[in-house]
Design an enzyme around this catalytic site. Structure first.
Site, short mmCIF file in Angstrom:
data_model
loop_
_atom_site.label_atom_id
_atom_site.label_comp_id
_atom_site.label_asym_id
_atom_site.label_seq_id
_atom_site.Cartn_x
_atom_site.Cartn_y
_atom_site.Cartn_z
N CYS A 149 -4.04 -2.84 -1.00
CA CYS A 149 -2.83 -2.01 -1.05
C CYS A 149 -3.08 -0.90 -2.07
CB CYS A 149 -1.64 -2.86 -1.47
SG CYS A 149 -0.11 -1.92 -1.69
N CYS A 205 2.68 4.46 1.71
CA CYS A 205 1.59 3.51 1.87
C CYS A 205 0.30 4.18 1.40
CB CYS A 205 1.46 3.07 3.33
SG CYS A 205 0.05 1.97 3.63
N GLY A 206 -0.32 3.64 0.35
CA GLY A 206 -1.48 4.27 -0.23
C GLY A 206 -2.71 4.27 0.66
N THR A 207 -3.04 3.10 1.23
CA THR A 207 -4.18 3.08 2.15
C THR A 207 -3.86 3.89 3.41
OG1 THR A 207 -3.41 0.96 3.06
CG2 THR A 207 -5.11 0.87 1.34
#
EC number: 5.1.1.7
Length: 260
Positions: free
Chosen positions: A74, A199-201
């Site tokens: 994450c 959402c980082g990814t």
């Protein structure tokens, strides 16, 4: 049992954080993790993150989705645990930590902006209407019209549970151009089974996908999410992407105790 917890958020992607260096947390209790992440009956969060000891790095990150199951990397959670480790006095302005997808390096500045080194991307699969790649977690990336009006939960779930990705499913990102080298992104996250504010990814996957599709020629891309702005930079070498950094804010929200 009483548990001391901390709440952090990175561009609206929020997490229950627990200092588990003394191995006090029942890690296999999926019902408890789901309860703690519940926004009505628990603390509330998109996920729960444990900070643990690690022999080779400053600490270990263990991440659970809000459904109670341990999950893949994450990105926003990684930035938040760096802020948490800084608050605990474990690190100063630079760190290296272990996550499920390997070692991550990160830096934090005086304003709380955290730059997180993400895993290299060796394969980007381009299809007629979408792109698929793994940036620590699997991501479906799709350009759409009418992003603001899109029913992200309904359409995202239909893709996540479709035959494309089997039993494990995929996160799903919907994208629209938003100026020069900037894109708007909305993401459906598996494990949360709903749209999250960021959402980082996911934004990392979007930035790389837009470069592959020729929608940007820059090696530094801004991503506008419902929870705020993030930046992704990278080095492209043919079909491979290295030196990938996810940069943005990570903020402490509150600290408390909960009993169960």
């Amino acid at each position: 049992m009483k548990l001391t917890f901390y709440k952090y958020q990175g561009t609206g992607n929020d997490f229950v954080m627990v200092d588990n260096r003394e191995n006090i947390f029942p890690k296999n209790d999926t019902k408890l993790i789901g309860h703690l992440c519940d926004r009505r009956f628990g603390i509330g969060g998109d996920g729960l993150i444990l900070l643990e000891n690690d022999n080779g790095t400053d600490f270990r990150m263990v991440y659970y989705n809000s459904d109670g199951n341990e999950s893949t990397m994450c990105g926003n959670g990684g930035r938040c645990i760096v802020a948490f480790a800084n608050e605990l006095g474990l690190i100063d302005t630079e760190t290296e930590f272990m996550a499920i997808d390997g070692r991550h390096h990160a830096t934090i500045d005086v304003e709380g902006t955290i730059s997180l080194h993400m895993k290299d991307v060796h394969t980007v699969s381009v299809y007629e209407n979408y792109v698929f790649l793994d940036t620590g977690s699997p991501h479906h990336v799709e350009l759409v019209d009418g992003l603001d009006e899109l029913d992200v939960k309904k359409i995202g779930a239909s893709i996540r549970y479709s035959g494309l990705y089997g039993d494990k499913g995929s996160n799903v990102n919907f994208v629209a151009p938003f100026g020069t080298d900037k894109f708007s992104v909305r993401t459906y996250e598996r494990g949360v089974e709903d749209e999250t504010l960021s959402c980082g990814t996911g934004v990392t996957a979007v930035a790389i996908a837009m470069k592959v599709l020729g929608k940007t020629h820059s090696d530094s891309v801004k991503l506008e999410t419902p929870g705020g702005e993030l930046q992704v930079s990278f080095v492209q070498d043919g079909k491979q992407f290295t030196d990938i950094y996810l940069t943005g804010p990570a903020r402490f929200v509150f600290k408390g105790d909960i009993e169960w």
